[in-house]
Write an enzyme that holds these catalytic residues in place. Sequence first.
Site, PDB file in Angstrom:
ATOM      1  CG  HIS A   2      -2.054  -0.920   1.166  1.00 42.43           C
ATOM      2  ND1 HIS A   2      -3.233  -0.695   1.821  1.00 42.43           N
ATOM      3  CD2 HIS A   2      -2.227  -2.094   0.497  1.00 42.43           C
ATOM      4  CE1 HIS A   2      -4.078  -1.685   1.580  1.00 42.43           C
ATOM      5  NE2 HIS A   2      -3.475  -2.549   0.778  1.00 42.43           N
ATOM      6  CB  CYS A  54      -7.176   0.029   4.445  1.00 40.22           C
ATOM      7  SG  CYS A  54      -5.441  -0.423   4.681  1.00 40.22           S
ATOM      8  CD  GLU A  82      -2.600   4.472   2.095  1.00 39.50           C
ATOM      9  OE1 GLU A  82      -3.826   4.705   2.115  1.00 39.50           O
ATOM     10  OE2 GLU A  82      -2.107   3.488   1.500  1.00 39.50           O
ATOM     11  CB  CYS A 115      -2.894   2.587   5.396  1.00 37.03           C
ATOM     12  SG  CYS A 115      -2.241   1.426   4.158  1.00 37.03           S
TER      13      CYS A 115
END
Length: 169
Positions: free
Chosen positions: A62, A92, A64, A95
Site C-alpha cells: 500500500h 484502510c 501509505e 494504513c
Amino acid sequence: MFARYSVEFPSGDEDWMKLAYNAALDAFSTNEVPVGAVIVKGNQLLATTCNDVRGSGSVLGHCELTAIRKAASIIGDWRLSDCTLYVTKEPCPMCAGACVMSRIGRVVFAVGDIKMGCLGSCGCDLSAHAGFNHSFQCSSGVLEPPCRELLQKFFRLRRSGENPFTYVC
C-alpha cells in the site's frame, strides 16, 4: 485519458494532492489500484509513492506504508509528528494504524471509503481513537472529483474484463 497535473512549487493541500494524484496515475498505468501518496514536512517533499501490491506480491505494498517507510528513512526517525500524509483514497485499517504508530501529524485524503476507510467513513476513526496514545488531524475531500473518477474508471474496466493496464495515462 487522464491528464497529469503540473505543479512547480507546491504550497497548499490541493497542490500536494495533485502530486499524490499523479502517483495514482502511475499505479493505474501498471494495473495497480490507483492510489497515490505524498508525505511532506513543512514545505519539503519527503516521499511520493503509489500502490504496488500486485507488483510486490505483498499486501504491504500500500502506498501509505511505502511513503511512511521512505519519509522515516529520509528524516532518520520513525516519528513523523511534523509531517502530513496526502493520499488519494482514505486509508484502510492497516494504513490508518500505521499513521497512528508513526505518529503522523496530519492526514489529508481525497476520496472516502465506506467499506474500508478507517478515518471516519466506515464508522471507525483511528485518527481520534480515545484508547490510543496518539491522535492526528484529518481532512478529507481535497481534489475528490478527479481522484474518485480515476478509481471508478479503474474498477469499471476491471469488472468489464478489460485490462486497465492497456490504458495509458
